[in-house]
Write a protein that holds these residues in place. Structure first.
Motif, PDB file in Angstrom:
ATOM      1  N   GLN A  79       0.825  -1.206   0.000  1.00 22.82           N
ATOM      2  CA  GLN A  79       0.000   0.000   0.000  1.00 22.82           C
ATOM      3  C   GLN A  79       0.864   1.263   0.000  1.00 22.82           C
ATOM      4  O   GLN A  79       0.547   2.240  -0.675  1.00 22.82           O
ATOM      5  CB  GLN A  79      -0.941  -0.026   1.199  1.00 22.82           C
ATOM      6  N   CYS A 103       2.270   1.675  -3.519  1.00 24.64           N
ATOM      7  CA  CYS A 103       1.265   2.238  -4.430  1.00 24.64           C
ATOM      8  C   CYS A 103       1.164   3.754  -4.258  1.00 24.64           C
ATOM      9  O   CYS A 103       1.071   4.495  -5.248  1.00 24.64           O
ATOM     10  CB  CYS A 103      -0.095   1.586  -4.183  1.00 24.64           C
ATOM     11  N   ALA A 104       1.193   4.214  -3.021  1.00 22.34           N
ATOM     12  CA  ALA A 104       1.088   5.656  -2.754  1.00 22.34           C
ATOM     13  C   ALA A 104       2.289   6.415  -3.296  1.00 22.34           C
ATOM     14  O   ALA A 104       2.191   7.619  -3.576  1.00 22.34           O
ATOM     15  CB  ALA A 104       0.953   5.889  -1.250  1.00 22.34           C
ATOM     16  N   ARG A 105       3.419   5.741  -3.456  1.00 21.73           N
ATOM     17  CA  ARG A 105       4.632   6.396  -3.977  1.00 21.73           C
ATOM     18  C   ARG A 105       4.646   6.476  -5.500  1.00 21.73           C
ATOM     19  O   ARG A 105       5.542   7.096  -6.084  1.00 21.73           O
ATOM     20  CB  ARG A 105       5.871   5.620  -3.517  1.00 21.73           C
ATOM     21  N   CYS A 106       3.676   5.859  -6.168  1.00 14.05           N
ATOM     22  CA  CYS A 106       3.662   5.808  -7.630  1.00 14.05           C
ATOM     23  C   CYS A 106       3.097   7.103  -8.207  1.00 14.05           C
ATOM     24  O   CYS A 106       1.974   7.152  -8.740  1.00 14.05           O
ATOM     25  CB  CYS A 106       2.881   4.594  -8.111  1.00 14.05           C
ATOM     26  N   LEU A 107       3.882   8.145  -8.106  1.00 18.38           N
ATOM     27  CA  LEU A 107       3.505   9.483  -8.549  1.00 18.38           C
ATOM     28  C   LEU A 107       4.340   9.869  -9.764  1.00 18.38           C
ATOM     29  O   LEU A 107       5.450   9.350  -9.958  1.00 18.38           O
ATOM     30  CB  LEU A 107       3.723  10.488  -7.421  1.00 18.38           C
ATOM     31  N   GLY A 132      -1.682  13.086 -10.823  1.00 20.47           N
ATOM     32  CA  GLY A 132      -1.722  13.166  -9.364  1.00 20.47           C
ATOM     33  C   GLY A 132      -1.603  11.794  -8.749  1.00 20.47           C
ATOM     34  O   GLY A 132      -0.652  11.066  -9.007  1.00 20.47           O
ATOM     35  N   GLU A 133      -2.602  11.421  -7.941  1.00 17.74           N
ATOM     36  CA  GLU A 133      -2.601  10.101  -7.326  1.00 17.74           C
ATOM     37  C   GLU A 133      -2.832   9.027  -8.388  1.00 17.74           C
ATOM     38  O   GLU A 133      -3.573   9.246  -9.344  1.00 17.74           O
ATOM     39  CB  GLU A 133      -3.701  10.014  -6.258  1.00 17.74           C
ATOM     40  N   PRO A 134      -2.228   7.856  -8.225  1.00 17.98           N
ATOM     41  CA  PRO A 134      -2.433   6.803  -9.225  1.00 17.98           C
ATOM     42  C   PRO A 134      -3.847   6.235  -9.180  1.00 17.98           C
ATOM     43  O   PRO A 134      -4.513   6.279  -8.137  1.00 17.98           O
ATOM     44  CB  PRO A 134      -1.403   5.741  -8.823  1.00 17.98           C
ATOM     45  N   GLU A 135      -4.290   5.706 -10.301  1.00 20.01           N
ATOM     46  CA  GLU A 135      -5.569   4.995 -10.380  1.00 20.01           C
ATOM     47  C   GLU A 135      -5.295   3.502 -10.257  1.00 20.01           C
ATOM     48  O   GLU A 135      -4.548   2.941 -11.062  1.00 20.01           O
ATOM     49  CB  GLU A 135      -6.265   5.286 -11.710  1.00 20.01           C
ATOM     50  N   ASN A 136      -5.882   2.874  -9.261  1.00 27.63           N
ATOM     51  CA  ASN A 136      -5.693   1.442  -9.051  1.00 27.63           C
ATOM     52  C   ASN A 136      -6.780   0.678  -9.810  1.00 27.63           C
ATOM     53  O   ASN A 136      -7.942   0.667  -9.405  1.00 27.63           O
ATOM     54  CB  ASN A 136      -5.736   1.107  -7.559  1.00 27.63           C
TER      55      ASN A 136
END
Length: 430
Positions: free
Chosen positions: A266, A269-273, A412-416
């Motif tokens: 998790q 995933c948050a670092r995938c900018l 911005g934030e990634p789309e999962n």
């Protein structure tokens, strides 16, 4: 949403950086005969580099050619025979027949040839320029178009349905093969054409085998790990998902071990900018998991130092993930101008890229008890003070844990794309 391949070729052509004295040939490849049945072939799969430019999946021997001087594309396709029309229902693809290719080449015989896709008999390309253009081409097709994203979302919907249908079968007595059947059948019910790759299903110790094929092995008892790595395919676009479950009630150690992976996944995933370095995300994830392993008493020392020493590879020996899209490992590799990082712990990392909007990446950290690593005498000596070896030995046979999602990099934030598939250790019960 349909993909406009003519528009795609128009976009790609200037990005390739071809010179006016060069021509480009991209081959689809040829069918491979079955050894025991000379008149039959294995299912034909067009080369990815050809398919991307044409959309022609069924074009054995096909070639798409580009004349950089005239900025023109010409598609040469196989001529469908009467027998193929009768026996296989094959329809004629648009384009020039392959028989016209020799004359096209002869008219440009003084030009330098760059050849991508499958090798072409009798064509001698410029090896250096072909290598350069292949890397340029790969980089140009990394960001996904809206049509590609639409197909990937359809794949994700089918994959989500498969994992949901699987839940009642995650219990003792059910075989790996039965789980595969239930999973994949639901993909097909939701429109998938096939699976993106051979589904991986492993129970118990087999959950630590990265590419384990489903067998008749059954979930033996409550407490067995069950690792599923699978995804649906649609028009050659692929979703790649992993979830790990426990049959019955997990032990406290299993909960902590699995949570170490879930928490790290998790955070990764948050670092995938946009602008993030993939290698940095991989190494930060390794530190996260080692910190957790220290907390549960499996490793000893400082997490950052242990990762610098490569000690994490005893339990996390693969890369964090890869590009996915037109194939399960689509357009990976290194950033233009870079060479492969020689660091030993990065040998299995499939990409060294700066993340950009439109990229789709898998994020799949895992922790495993692999006998070949735990029982390796030289590794045990090298890391004798970094691991609680008696505990590691006790856990041999437990298997492994991996969680994987597919992320679209945005502004911005990634789309999962696979967020709808729960990351829970205990199977869902209706």
């Amino acid at each position: 949403m349909q993909i406009d391949h003519a528009a795609r070729r128009a976009r790609i052509a200037p990005a390739l950086g071809l010179h006016a004295d060069e021509i480009l040939l991209v081959g689809a490849g040829h069918p491979v005969p079955r050894p025991e049945l000379s008149e039959q072939h294995f299912p034909f799969i067009a080369h990815q580099e050809y398919l991307y430019l044409t959309g022609h999946e069924e074009a054995p021997g096909g070639v798409i050619a580009y004349d950089a001087k005239d900025n023109t594309w010409t598609s040469f396709v196989p001529e469908v025979t009467e027998l193929e029309k009768i026996w296989d229902g094959t329809e004629q693809l648009p384009g020039e027949f392959l028989g016209a290719l020799p004359a096209w080449l002869d008219a440009r015989r003084a030009r330098r040839v760059i050849a991508l896709g499958a090798p072409l008999a009798g064509v001698q390309p410029d090896v250096i320029r072909t290598t350069q253009v292949r890397e340029t081409y790969k980089h140009a097709r990394r960001p996904k178009e809206p049509g590609e994203l639409a197909i990937m979302r359809r794949c994700a919907t089918a994959t989500t349905a498969g994992y949901k249908a699987l839940q009642p079968f995650l219990k003792p007595g059910v075989s790996e093969r039965r789980m595969q059947i239930e999973l994949e059948a639901e993909y097909f019910r939701h429109g998938a054409q096939t699976t993106g790759y051979s589904s991986i299903v492993g129970v118990g110790a087999q959950s630590a085998v990265f590419h384990g094929s489903p067998s008749t092995e059954r979930i033996a008892k409550d407490g067995d790990f069950i690792l599923i790595d699978s995804g649906a395919q649609w028009d050659r676009y692929v979703i790649d998902v992993t979830r790990t479950y426990v049959a019955g009630t997990p032990t406290a150690f299993q909960k902590d071990f699995a949570q170490a992976v879930i928490d790290a996944q998790q955070r990764a995933c948050a670092r995938c900018l946009p602008g993030a370095e993939w290698v940095d995300i991989h190494l930060a994830t390794a530190v996260d998991m080692v910190n957790s392993l220290i907390s549960i008493g499996l490793m000893k020392g400082n997490a950052t130092a242990l990762v610098e020493q490569e000690a994490h590879t005893l339990f996390f020996p693969h890369g964090l993930g890869h590009m996915v899209g037109l194939g399960v490992r689509d357009a990976g590799g290194v950033e233009p101008g870079r060479i492969k990082n020689p660091r030993p712990s990065l040998k299995s990392l499939r990409m060294d890229l700066i993340l950009r909007p439109g990229y789709i990446v898998t994020v799949e950290p895992g922790l495993y008890f692999i006998p070949a690593l735990i029982n390796n005498v030289s590794l045990r000596e090298k890391y004798r003070d970094a691991v609680n070896w008696p505990l590691a030995e006790k856990c041999l046979g437990l298997g492994g844990v991996r969680f994987e999602d597919n992320l679209v990099i945005t502004d911005g934030e990634p789309e999962n794309l696979t967020a709808a598939i729960p990351k829970t250790l205990t199977p869902a019960r209706e």
